[in-house]
Design a protein around this motif. Structure first.
Motif, mmCIF file in Angstrom:
data_model
loop_
_atom_site.group_PDB
_atom_site.id
_atom_site.type_symbol
_atom_site.label_atom_id
_atom_site.label_comp_id
_atom_site.label_asym_id
_atom_site.label_seq_id
_atom_site.Cartn_x
_atom_site.Cartn_y
_atom_site.Cartn_z
ATOM 1 N N ASP A 1 8.488 14.342 -21.783
ATOM 2 C CA ASP A 1 7.622 14.947 -20.779
ATOM 3 C C ASP A 1 8.311 16.138 -20.113
ATOM 4 O O ASP A 1 7.692 17.181 -19.900
ATOM 5 N N THR A 2 9.588 16.005 -19.830
ATOM 6 C CA THR A 2 10.337 17.115 -19.242
ATOM 7 C C THR A 2 10.464 18.266 -20.231
ATOM 8 O O THR A 2 10.424 19.436 -19.842
ATOM 9 N N MET A 3 10.568 17.933 -21.500
ATOM 10 C CA MET A 3 10.629 18.963 -22.529
ATOM 11 C C MET A 3 9.312 19.754 -22.585
ATOM 12 O O MET A 3 9.330 20.980 -22.755
ATOM 13 N N VAL A 4 8.204 19.063 -22.435
ATOM 14 C CA VAL A 4 6.904 19.744 -22.414
ATOM 15 C C VAL A 4 6.825 20.672 -21.208
ATOM 16 O O VAL A 4 6.356 21.817 -21.315
ATOM 17 N N ILE A 5 7.287 20.211 -20.054
ATOM 18 C CA ILE A 5 7.255 21.045 -18.852
ATOM 19 C C ILE A 5 8.136 22.279 -19.028
ATOM 20 O O ILE A 5 7.738 23.397 -18.658
ATOM 21 N N ASN A 6 9.315 22.108 -19.606
ATOM 22 C CA ASN A 6 10.191 23.262 -19.841
ATOM 23 C C ASN A 6 9.595 24.214 -20.872
ATOM 24 O O ASN A 6 9.768 25.429 -20.776
ATOM 25 N N THR A 7 8.899 23.683 -21.862
ATOM 26 C CA THR A 7 8.238 24.541 -22.845
ATOM 27 C C THR A 7 7.109 25.331 -22.200
ATOM 28 O O THR A 7 6.900 26.507 -22.526
ATOM 29 N N ILE A 8 6.386 24.704 -21.280
ATOM 30 C CA ILE A 8 5.341 25.417 -20.543
ATOM 31 C C ILE A 8 5.961 26.565 -19.751
ATOM 32 O O ILE A 8 5.435 27.683 -19.744
ATOM 33 N N LEU B 1 16.653 17.673 -25.297
ATOM 34 C CA LEU B 1 16.716 17.188 -26.672
ATOM 35 C C LEU B 1 17.828 16.162 -26.830
ATOM 36 O O LEU B 1 17.648 15.146 -27.510
ATOM 37 N N TRP B 2 18.957 16.396 -26.177
ATOM 38 C CA TRP B 2 20.050 15.423 -26.230
ATOM 39 C C TRP B 2 19.622 14.086 -25.635
ATOM 40 O O TRP B 2 19.893 13.032 -26.196
ATOM 41 N N ARG B 3 18.912 14.118 -24.492
ATOM 42 C CA ARG B 3 18.454 12.882 -23.878
ATOM 43 C C ARG B 3 17.382 12.207 -24.730
ATOM 44 O O ARG B 3 17.327 10.990 -24.813
ATOM 45 N N LEU B 4 16.574 12.999 -25.394
ATOM 46 C CA LEU B 4 15.539 12.439 -26.268
ATOM 47 C C LEU B 4 16.172 11.706 -27.442
ATOM 48 O O LEU B 4 15.719 10.630 -27.832
ATOM 49 N N LEU B 5 17.235 12.253 -27.989
ATOM 50 C CA LEU B 5 17.884 11.621 -29.134
ATOM 51 C C LEU B 5 18.821 10.488 -28.738
ATOM 52 O O LEU B 5 18.954 9.511 -29.476
ATOM 53 N N LYS B 6 19.476 10.580 -27.591
ATOM 54 C CA LYS B 6 20.493 9.612 -27.197
ATOM 55 C C LYS B 6 20.039 8.646 -26.109
ATOM 56 O O LYS B 6 20.832 7.821 -25.682
ATOM 57 N N GLY B 7 18.784 8.765 -25.660
ATOM 58 C CA GLY B 7 18.326 7.926 -24.555
ATOM 59 C C GLY B 7 18.507 6.453 -24.835
ATOM 60 O O GLY B 7 18.161 5.977 -25.912
ATOM 61 N N PRO B 8 19.052 5.701 -23.885
ATOM 62 C CA PRO B 8 19.289 4.285 -24.157
ATOM 63 C C PRO B 8 18.000 3.456 -24.222
ATOM 64 O O PRO B 8 17.949 2.468 -24.936
ATOM 65 N N THR B 9 16.961 3.885 -23.513
ATOM 66 C CA THR B 9 15.723 3.104 -23.531
ATOM 67 C C THR B 9 14.553 3.996 -23.933
ATOM 68 O O THR B 9 14.646 5.225 -23.943
ATOM 69 N N THR B 10 13.456 3.336 -24.242
ATOM 70 C CA THR B 10 12.246 4.079 -24.607
ATOM 71 C C THR B 10 11.711 4.869 -23.415
ATOM 72 O O THR B 10 11.202 5.981 -23.576
ATOM 73 N N ALA C 1 18.193 23.954 -20.594
ATOM 74 C CA ALA C 1 17.413 22.779 -20.186
ATOM 75 C C ALA C 1 16.771 22.098 -21.384
ATOM 76 O O ALA C 1 16.763 20.858 -21.479
ATOM 77 N N LEU C 2 16.246 22.874 -22.312
ATOM 78 C CA LEU C 2 15.640 22.284 -23.510
ATOM 79 C C LEU C 2 16.687 21.595 -24.385
ATOM 80 O O LEU C 2 16.413 20.538 -24.956
ATOM 81 N N ALA C 3 17.872 22.171 -24.465
ATOM 82 C CA ALA C 3 18.943 21.538 -25.251
ATOM 83 C C ALA C 3 19.362 20.207 -24.625
ATOM 84 O O ALA C 3 19.560 19.210 -25.331
ATOM 85 N N LEU C 4 19.463 20.166 -23.308
ATOM 86 C CA LEU C 4 19.818 18.922 -22.634
ATOM 87 C C LEU C 4 18.700 17.887 -22.751
ATOM 88 O O LEU C 4 18.967 16.689 -22.883
#
Length: 89
Positions: free
Chosen positions: A38-45, A21-30, A16-19
């Motif tokens: 935000d989802t990365m923070v939740i998964n880290t929690i 990160l991919w969306r964070l780097l490749k996301g088409p919009t801000t 989930a964290l890898a996916l």
């Protein structure tokens, strides 16, 4: 049996964290990048709570609570900056 469940949960959270990160780097919009962060923070929690369960330590749960508060404030700040261009009014 619980050890196998913890290892499976670690693997799922790593994926989930890898996916995220991919969306964070490749996301088409801000907006996509903010949601991915935000989802990365939740998964880290969830990962920190899982460490607390695996190592049977209470300190991890307190760290997860602190990260939840900081992550929420960070998400609100990013959204306010995106909408208004300024965080402090």
């Amino acid at each position: 049996m619980i050890e196998a469940a913890i290892l499976y949960a670690f693997a799922c959270l790593a994926l989930a964290l890898a996916l995220n990160l991919w969306r964070l780097l490749k996301g088409p919009t801000t907006g996509d990048r903010i949601v991915a962060l935000d989802t990365m923070v939740i998964n880290t929690i969830a990962l920190i709570v899982l460490f607390g369960i695996a190592f049977e330590s209470q300190i991890y749960f307190e760290a997860a609570l602190l990260l939840a508060m900081v992550g929420f404030i960070g998400t609100v700040a990013y959204c306010k900056f995106m909408l208004r261009g300024d965080i402090v009014e």
